[in-house]
Design a protein around this motif. Structure first.
Motif, PDB file in Angstrom:
ATOM      1  N   LEU A   1     -18.193  17.089 -96.197  1.00  0.00           N
ATOM      2  CA  LEU A   1     -17.777  15.746 -95.461  1.00  0.00           C
ATOM      3  C   LEU A   1     -18.485  15.638 -94.165  1.00  0.00           C
ATOM      4  CD1 LEU A   1     -15.715  13.069 -95.110  1.00  0.00           C
ATOM      5  CD2 LEU A   1     -14.233  14.673 -93.938  1.00  0.00           C
ATOM      6  N   GLY A   2     -18.465  16.508 -93.151  1.00  0.00           N
ATOM      7  CA  GLY A   2     -19.323  16.510 -92.176  1.00  0.00           C
ATOM      8  C   GLY A   2     -20.812  16.178 -92.306  1.00  0.00           C
TER       9      GLY A   2
ATOM     10  N   LEU B   1     -21.215  12.575 -93.199  1.00  0.00           N
ATOM     11  CA  LEU B   1     -20.729  11.692 -92.095  1.00  0.00           C
ATOM     12  C   LEU B   1     -22.215  11.776 -91.219  1.00  0.00           C
ATOM     13  CD1 LEU B   1     -17.296  12.364 -91.326  1.00  0.00           C
ATOM     14  CD2 LEU B   1     -18.061  10.422 -92.539  1.00  0.00           C
TER      15      LEU B   1
ATOM     16  N   CYS C   1      -7.302  12.334 -84.436  1.00  0.00           N
ATOM     17  CA  CYS C   1      -7.659  11.265 -85.305  1.00  0.00           C
ATOM     18  C   CYS C   1      -6.421  10.581 -85.678  1.00  0.00           C
ATOM     19  CB  CYS C   1      -8.235  11.749 -86.590  1.00  0.00           C
ATOM     20  SG  CYS C   1      -9.961  12.632 -86.307  1.00  0.00           S
TER      21      CYS C   1
ATOM     22  N   LEU D   1     -19.687  18.112 -86.863  1.00  0.00           N
ATOM     23  CA  LEU D   1     -18.315  17.615 -87.321  1.00  0.00           C
ATOM     24  C   LEU D   1     -17.359  17.880 -86.332  1.00  0.00           C
ATOM     25  CD1 LEU D   1     -16.544  15.963 -89.341  1.00  0.00           C
ATOM     26  CD2 LEU D   1     -16.000  18.307 -90.315  1.00  0.00           C
TER      27      LEU D   1
ATOM     28  N   PHE E   1      -6.730  13.795 -97.833  1.00  0.00           N
ATOM     29  CA  PHE E   1      -7.176  13.300 -96.550  1.00  0.00           C
ATOM     30  C   PHE E   1      -6.262  12.096 -96.123  1.00  0.00           C
ATOM     31  CE2 PHE E   1      -9.509  11.170 -93.182  1.00  0.00           C
ATOM     32  CZ  PHE E   1     -10.067  12.196 -92.577  1.00  0.00           C
TER      33      PHE E   1
ATOM     34  N   LEU F   1     -13.048   6.719 -94.497  1.00  0.00           N
ATOM     35  CA  LEU F   1     -12.187   7.492 -95.002  1.00  0.00           C
ATOM     36  C   LEU F   1     -10.859   7.204 -95.609  1.00  0.00           C
ATOM     37  CD1 LEU F   1     -13.333  10.472 -92.648  1.00  0.00           C
ATOM     38  CD2 LEU F   1     -14.463   9.723 -94.773  1.00  0.00           C
TER      39      LEU F   1
ATOM     40  N   LEU G   1     -14.440  20.174 -95.813  1.00  0.00           N
ATOM     41  CA  LEU G   1     -14.874  19.511 -94.578  1.00  0.00           C
ATOM     42  C   LEU G   1     -16.231  19.828 -94.021  1.00  0.00           C
ATOM     43  CD1 LEU G   1     -11.587  20.561 -92.623  1.00  0.00           C
ATOM     44  CD2 LEU G   1     -12.141  18.481 -93.178  1.00  0.00           C
TER      45      LEU G   1
ATOM     46  N   LEU H   1     -12.916   6.644 -89.599  1.00  0.00           N
ATOM     47  CA  LEU H   1     -11.705   6.978 -90.154  1.00  0.00           C
ATOM     48  C   LEU H   1     -11.225   5.727 -90.997  1.00  0.00           C
ATOM     49  CD1 LEU H   1      -9.104   8.763 -90.209  1.00  0.00           C
ATOM     50  CD2 LEU H   1      -8.250   7.450 -88.243  1.00  0.00           C
TER      51      LEU H   1
ATOM     52  N   ILE I   1     -15.160  11.849 -86.963  1.00  0.00           N
ATOM     53  CA  ILE I   1     -14.276  11.365 -87.979  1.00  0.00           C
ATOM     54  C   ILE I   1     -13.525  10.257 -87.636  1.00  0.00           C
ATOM     55  CG2 ILE I   1     -12.009  11.924 -89.003  1.00  0.00           C
ATOM     56  CD1 ILE I   1     -12.879  14.970 -89.547  1.00  0.00           C
ATOM     57  N   GLN I   2     -13.154  10.153 -86.133  1.00  0.00           N
ATOM     58  CA  GLN I   2     -12.551   8.971 -85.617  1.00  0.00           C
ATOM     59  C   GLN I   2     -13.364   7.746 -86.032  1.00  0.00           C
ATOM     60  OE1 GLN I   2      -9.320   8.979 -84.231  1.00  0.00           O
ATOM     61  NE2 GLN I   2      -9.578   6.789 -84.295  1.00  0.00           N
TER      62      GLN I   2
END
Length: 1057
Positions: free
Chosen positions: A491-492, A495, A666, A508, A586, A520, A488, A517, A513-514
Motif C-alpha cells: 500500500l505504501g 501511495l 487517521c 508510509l 481497511f 482508500l 501495508l 484516506l 495515509i491521511q
C-alpha cells in the motif's frame, strides 16, 4: 508365452487404450470389427448400449473377442492401433454395386467408410428417408437426440437399416453412392481452419502479458513465468502400505498422468490457496497452446473466468458460450459448431476461480442439449459433469474450501498447487531483477528474515517483494513479519509512487495515509460491497455508486479485467482477491460507518451451518435480528466464508498494537478504534474457547488428541497477525491436548510461524503431527521456537531437505522434551547423517527416529551407526525405502550388536543382499533386545519352504513358547540359513547344533512381498507405538515371529530382481 497369455497380460493396457480416447474412437473400433466380421450383429448390439460407462463396454469387448480365437484378437489389436494413429478408413470401392442383392450385408462390410461418407450429410439423408416412409418421426427424433454426434447419428441410421426389412438398406446404398466423396477431414475445412487460427491469435494476445498482479501490463509472461510445485492430491485416509511421496508434475504433464479418482470424468481440478498462482498457471497453459509449444492434442481451447461468467444473467447455450463469450468464427459458424460437437475430444475448456462463482455446485439439474439455452450455473455444472460436451477436457481452478464432495465425484484427478519452492523463489526474483546485484541483495534479505522468506512461497508475496524491493533495500524499512505488514508495505509503495516527490521521501506514515484516506475508503467500500454480493468485477455504474473516481483509479489497485465477456459492463477488478479483502478490512477498521458490533459477523459463517467454520464458531449475534440491506452487517453475512477469513485476519492485523499508532492519527475518534479492537479480541477469544471445548475427551489410557478443523488454522493465523503475547498465552492455556494433528491442512511456512507463536506457550509437551503439508526448510525454521514443547514431531511429505533438518537437529539438542522424529518421504540425503548421529549420541532420552523413503545410502548409514554406538535409549529406527545396501547393513549391524534398547528396526527396500543378511544374522546372535526386524523388498537369495526340528515348537523345556517362524525366499542360500539359525537362537537360546533347519518338522514359509508395516508408516498411536501382536493378513502371512518370555522377533524379506 503363448498368444492367449500375451493377450491376457496386455488386458489392462488394452482397456486403458480403449477408454483413453472418446466414445467416438471406441465406436470406430466397433465399426472395424463389425465390418471384418469379428463381431456378430448380436455382439455389436450388446456393446453399443447408450449410457453405459466406456470402461464397462471396453472390458465386455475384450471378453467377447477373447472367445473369438487368435484371429479375432489380432483384428482387435490392429483396430486399436489404427484408432490410435487416427488413420482414415478405406474409401468405398469404385466397383461397388448400389443395387446389391444383399444391401444390409454390404452396409456392414463397408461400415467405416459409409460412416465417413455420411458425415456432414446425415441430416439430409434422415429427412429423405423419412419423406419416403422408410422411418417414422419417432425413429428420426431418436436418431437426432442432441447427445449424439453426426457420426453417431450415421451409425444409428445404419443400425436401423440392418433390422428393418422395408427396403431401407437398399435405399441407403443408393443415397450413399450419390453423396460427394469427402475431400478433407472436418478440421481441414476452410472455415474450421480459419477459426482455429483466429482462436490461437486471440488467446495468444490475451495471455502474452502477466496482468494479474500488475495493472501496467508490462510483464511478459514468457520472461517471468516460474514453475510452481504441482502435486497429485493424495486421498485422505486411504488405508494400505506406506505411500510414496506425492507425484510432482510439470505443467506440460497436466493431462499425461494415469492416476485418477474417476476414469469416466473429464475434469482436472487444480486447488491452491489464494495467491498460489492458479490463474497464472492457466495463463501459461493458454500461451503454450497458442504458440504451438504444448497441448497440441487440443485443436480448440476456450478460457473462461468464473468471476465474469457469473455476471451473465440471460440464459445461454453451449454455442453462445463458446462463440459469443470467447471467440466468434468469421466463416460458417454452424459448420464450426458441428465440428466441435462431433469432436469434443479435441476441445479444452478452462474455468478459473470456481471459488469466486457465487452459485454452489449441484448435480441435480440435468441439461444435455447443447443448443437449448439455460442458466449460466446450469451450463457450467453440466459441462463439468460431462452431460454437455462429453469427452472434452476441462480444467477447473479453485481454493480448496469451495470444492464440495459432490463436485469431487465428477473430477478425474485433483492437483494441489503449492506455490514456489525455495529454488522457485530465487528463480522468480532473478527473472524479475536482471540488474547486477539487485536479486542477490533481495535473496540475502530473505534468507536473513525467515518470516518474510516464509511468506514468499506464495507467488503473490514474491511479486510484492519484487515490487517493493527499493523500500526493502534502499530505505531501510523493517522487514515485514505478518501478512498485514506485507500488504501495508505494498500500500505504501503505491501511495508513494502516486504522491509528490517531497512527500514520497518520508515512507508510509500517518500523513501519507491521511492525505489519501478518502480514496482508500472509497476503494474499501467498493471492496466490501463486492465481497458481500460475491461481485469481483465492477461496472462504471458500480464504481460511481461507491464514489470511485478517476483519481482513485490512478493509484493502480483496480485494473482492467483480462477477459471481458461480450455484453458485460464490468471492466475493472482488483489486482487480486486478497487486495479486495485487504481494502474491505481497511474500510472496516477506519470507516465511521462501521459499528463495532457488526465486526462479529466476520467470525461466524454467513449461512448458519453451511460450512465447518459456521458450525465451529459460536453464534455471537441474536437470532432473528435483521440487518439493514446494504449495511456492513448485511454485507458480512452475505460474503463467502473463505473471503471472510482473509478479511478477518487483515482486520486483526490492522487493529494490532503494532499498527495502532499508524491508524490512530487517521481516525477521527480513537475511542471508536479501541472499541473495534476490543470487539475483535473478544471474538477471537470466544471463538478459540468454543473450539477447544469441542475437543472430545481422551480415551482412557491415552493422551487427549485433536485433529484440527479448517477454521483452527485461521484462528491461529489471526492471533499471529495481532502479535499479542497475552492472547497467545491464553489460547495455549486452553489447548489441553497431548497430540495435535494437522495433516492435509495446507500448512506452509506462514502457518508454521503462526503455530510456533502460539504453541511455544503450552504448559505440557505435545506431539505435533504435520504430515502431508508444505512445511519445507523455511517452515522448519519457523517451527523452532515451539520445538521445546514438542515431545514428538511428525513431518512426513513436506519437501524438507538436509538444510532444514540440520537446523532442526541443532535446535533439538537443547530441547529436553523432544523424543521422536518422523521424517518419511522427504528429500534427505547423506548430508544430514552427521546431524542425526550427533542427535543420537547426545540425546540419551531419544526414542524414535524414522527416515523412511528418503535418499540415504551406505555412507549415511555408516555415519549414523557411529551415533548408535553411544546411544542407549533409541527404541525405533526406520530406514525403509533408502539405499543403504550391504555396506550400510553391515555398519548398522556392527553398531547394534550390543545395543540394549532398540526394539524395532526397518530396512525394507534397501538393496540389501546376502552379505548384509549375514551381518544382520551375526548381530541377532548378540542383540537380545531387538523384537522386530523388517527386511522385505531386498535381495536375500532364498526360496522354498522352511522346516523345523522336533520337539514341536513351543514345547522346549529350556525356553518360552516359540509362537511362529515364517520367512520368504529360497532355502538354498547359506547366508539366509545362517540368519534363520540366529533368529531361532536369539529367541530360544538353543545352540546351532540343536537346530536342523532342513528337518521335516520346520513350519512352512509363505513367499510374498510388500512394505513392512506397523510403526514405520507413521500411523501408530503416540501412547502405544507397538501394541500387542500385529494382525497379519491371512492371505499374505509374513515374518519370522518367534517368542521367548513375551519377546517377538519378526524378520521379513522378499526376493525382487
Amino acid at each position: 508365452m503363448c498368444a492367449q497369455d500375451a493377450f491376457q497380460t496386455q488386458r489392462s493396457q488394452l482397456v486403458e487404450l480403449l477408454v483413453s480416447g472418446s466414445l467416438e474412437g471406441f465406436e470406430s473400433i466397433l465399426d472395424q470389427l463389425l465390418s471384418r466380421e469379428v463381431l456378430s450383429w448380436e455382439d455389436y448390439e450388446g456393446l453399443s448400449l447408450v449410457g453405459q460407462p466406456i470402461s464397462h463396454l471396453a472390458r465386455r469387448l475384450l471378453d467377447t473377442v477373447w472367445n473369438k480365437g487368435a484371429w479375432g484378437r489380432e483384428q482387435l489389436t490392429a483396430a486399436v492401433r489404427e484408432a490410435q494413429a487416427d488413420s482414415q478408413p478405406p474409401e468405398l470401392p469404385s466397383s461397388w454395386d448400389p443395387h446389391s442383392p444383399h444391401p444390409a450385408r454390404d452396409l456392414q462390410s463397408h461400415r467405416p467408410a459409409i460412416v465417413r461418407r455420411l458425415y456432414g450429410h446425415v441430416e439430409g439423408v434422415l429427412d429423405l428417408t423419412q419423406q419416403r416412409g422408410f422411418i417414422s418421426q419417432y425413429e428420426t427424433d431418436e436418431i437426432r437426440r442432441p447427445i449424439f454426434t453426426s457420426s453417431q447419428r450415421a451409425r444409428r441410421l445404419l443400425d436401423l437399416a440392418t433390422v428393418k426389412a422395408n427396403g431401407l438398406a437398399a435405399f441407403l446404398l443408393q443415397c450413399i453412392q450419390e453423396l460427394p466423396v469427402p475431400l478433407a477431414l472436418p478440421f481441414e475445412d476452410a472455415a474450421c481452419k480459419k477459426y482455429m487460427s483466429k482462436l490461437r491469435t486471440v488467446i495468444s494476445a490475451q495471455s502474452r502479458f502477466l496482468s494479474t498482479y500488475d495493472g501496467a501490463e508490462t510483464l511478459c509472461l514468457e520472461e517471468v513465468y516460474t514453475e510452481n510445485v504441482l502435486e497429485i492430491q493424495t486421498e485422505v485416509g486411504v488405508a494400505g502400505p506406506p505411500q510414496q511421496s506425492p507425484t510432482t508434475l510439470g505443467l506440460e504433464e497436466l493431462f499425461s498422468t494415469r492416476d485418477h479418482f474417476n476414469k469416466e470424468a473429464d475434469t482436472v481440478l487444480v486447488v491452491g490457496e489464494a495467491g498460489s498462482g492458479k490463474s497464472t498457471l492457466l495463463q501459461q497453459l493458454h500461451l503454450l497452446w497458442a504458440l504451438g509449444r504444448a497441448f497440441q492434442e487440443f485443436f480448440f481451447v476456450f478460457p473462461f473466468s468464473c468471476r465474469q461468467l457469473q455476471c451473465l444473467a440471460k440464459p445461454l447455450c453451449v454455442r453462445t458460450l463458446l462463440f459469443e463469450h470467447c471467440c466468434w468464427p468469421d466463416l460458417g459458424p454452424q459448420n464450426v459448431f458441428q465440428v466441435l460437437l462431433d469432436h469434443p475430444e479435441r476441445i479444452l475448456l478452462t474455468f478459473d476461480g470456481f471459488d469466486e462463482f457465487r452459485f454452489r455446485f449441484t448435480d441435480r439439474e440435468r441439461h444435455c442439449c447443447p443448443t437449448t439455452p439455460t442458466s449460466v450455473q446450469s451450463l457450467l455444472f453440466n459441462l463439468l459433469q460431462g452431460n454437455l460436451l462429453k469427452n472434452a477436457r476441462k480444467v477447473l481452478t479453485s481454493r480448496p474450501g469451495a470444492v464440495s464432495a459432490s463436485l469431487r465425484k465428477h473430477v478425474r484427478i485433483e492437483l494441489n498447487l503449492k506455490g514456489f519452492s525455495e529454488e522457485g523463489i530465487e528463480l522468480y526474483l532473478r527473472k524479475r531483477h536482471r540488474e547486477p546485484g539487485v536479486a542477490d541483495r533481495l535473496l540475502c534479505l530473505l534468507r536473513a528474515t525467515s518470516a518474510l522468506h516464509g511468506l514468499c512461497h506464495l507467488p503473490v508475496f514474491s511479486w510484492m517483494v519484487s515490487k517493493c524491493h527499493e523500500e526493502l533495500l534502499l530505505q531501510g524499512q523493517g522487514s515485514p513479519k505478518t501478512t498485514t505488514d506485507m500488504y501495508l508495505l505494498i500500500l505504501g509503495h503505491f501511495l508513494l509512487h502516486a504522491s509528490p516527490q517531497p512527500l514520497a521521501t518520508h515512507g508510509l506514515g500517518p500523513s501519507l495515509i491521511q492525505g489519501r484516506l478518502p480514496t482508500l475508503l472509497h476503494l474499501g467500500r467498493l471492496a466490501l460491497w463486492g465481497l458481500g454480493t460475491c461481485c469481483y468485477v465492477f461496472s462504471a455504474k458500480q464504481l460511481q455508486a461507491a464514489h470511485v473516481d478517476s483519481e482513485d483509479l490512478s493509484l493502480g489497485f483496480l485494473v482492467r479485467a483480462k477477459r471481458v465477456v461480450a455484453g458485460s459492463t464490468a471492466p475493472l477488478e482488483f489486482l487480486h482477491i486478497t487486495f479486495q479483502c485487504f481494502f474491505a478490512a481497511f474500510y472496516l477498521a477506519l470507516s465511521a460507518d462501521t459499528p463495532p458490533s457488526s465486526l462479529r459477523h466476520l467470525f461466524q459463517g454467513h449461512r448458519p451451518g453451511s460450512s465447518p467454520l459456521a458450525r465451529m464458531l459460536p453464534k455471537l449475534f441474536l437470532r432473528g435480528s435483521r440487518c439493514k440491506e446494504g449495511s456492513v452487517a448485511a454485507l458480512l453475512q452475505g460474503a463467502e466464508s473463505h473471503n471472510l477469513q482473509i478479511t478477518g485476519a487483515f482486520l486483526v492485523g490492522l487493529l494490532s498494537q503494532e499498527h495502532r499508532s499508524l491508524l490512530a492519527e487517521c481516525q477521527a475518534s480513537e475511542t471508536a478504534l479501541l472499541r473495534r479492537r476490543d470487539c475483535v479480541r473478544r471474538c477471537l477469544t470466544r471463538s478459540l474457547r468454543q473450539h477447544f471445548r469441542s475437543i472430545p475427551s481422551a480415551v482412557p489410557g491415552e493422551a487427549k488428541s485433536m485433529h484440527a478443523l479448517p477454521g483452527f488454522l485461521w484462528l491461529i493465523r489471526s492471533l499471529y497477525e495481532m502479535q499479542e503475547e497475552r492472547l497467545a498465552r491464553e489460547a495455549a492455556r486452553r489447548l489441553n491436548v497431548g497430540h495435535l494433528k494437522l495433516t492435509f491442512c495446507s500448512v506452509g511456512p506462514a502457518e508454521c510461524a503462526a503455530l510456533a507463536f502460539v504453541l511455544r506457550h503450552l504448559r505440557r509437551p505435545v506431539a505435533l503431527q504435520l504430515d502431508h503439508n508444505s512445511v519445507g526448510d523455511i517452515g522448519v525454521e519457523q517451527l523452532l521456537p515451539c520445538l521445546g514443547v514438542c515431545k514428538a514431531l511428525y513431518l512426513r511429505d513436506n519437501n524438507i531437505s538436509d538444510r532444514g533438518i540440520c537446523k532442526l537437529v541443532e535446535h533439538a539438542l537443547r530441547c529436553e522434551q523432544l523424543q521422536k522424529l518422523a521424517l518419511f518421504n522427504n528429500k534427505l540425503t547423506d548430508g544430514c547423517a552427521h546431524s542425526m548421529a550427533r542427535l543420537l549420541a547426545c540425546k540419551q532420552n531419544f526414542l524414535a527416529l524414522r527416515l523412511g523413503n528418503n535418499h540415504i545410502t551406505a555412507a549415511g548409514a555408516e555415519v549414523l551407526a557411529q551415533g548408535l554406538r553411544t546411544n542407549n535409549s533409541l527404541q525405533f529406527l526406520g530406514f525403509w525405502g533408502n539405499q543403504v545396501g550391504d555396506e550400510g547393513a553391515q555398519a548398522l549391524a556392527a553398531a547394534l550388536g550390543d545395543h540394549q534398547s532398540l526394539r524395532w528396526l526397518s530396512l525394507v527396500g534397501n538393496n540389501i543382499g546376502s552379505v548384509g543378511a549375514q551381518a544382520l544374522a551375526l548381530m541377532l546372535e548378540k542383540n537380545v533386545a531387538l523384537e522386530e526386524l523388517c527386511l522385505e523388498e531386498n535381495h536375500v537369495q532364498d526360496e522354498g519352504c522352511l522346516t523345523t526340528t522336533s520337539p514341536p515348537l513351543g514345547q522346549r523345556p529350556s525356553c518360552g513358547p516359540l509362537k511362529r517362524m515364517t520367512a520368504f525366499g529360497k532355502s538354498g542360500s547359506e547366508e539366509t540359513l545362517s540368519l534363520r539359525r540366529k533368529l531361532r537362537n536369539s529367541a530360544t537360546r538353543i545352540p546351532d547344533s540343536c537346530c536342523d533347519v532342513s528337518g521335516p518338522a520346520f513350519s512352512s514359509v509363505c513367499l510374498g512381498g510388500g512394505h513392512g508395516f506397523g510403526p514405520q508408516d507413521g500411523t501408530t498411536s503416540e501412547n502405544s507405538p507397538l501394541r500387542g501382536n500385529l494382525d497379519l493378513p491371512r492371505a499374505n502371512p509374513i515374518g519370522h515371529l518367534c517368542s521367548h518370555r513375551g519377546r517377538r522377533i519378526r524378520a521379513l524379506w522378499s526376493r525382487f530382481h
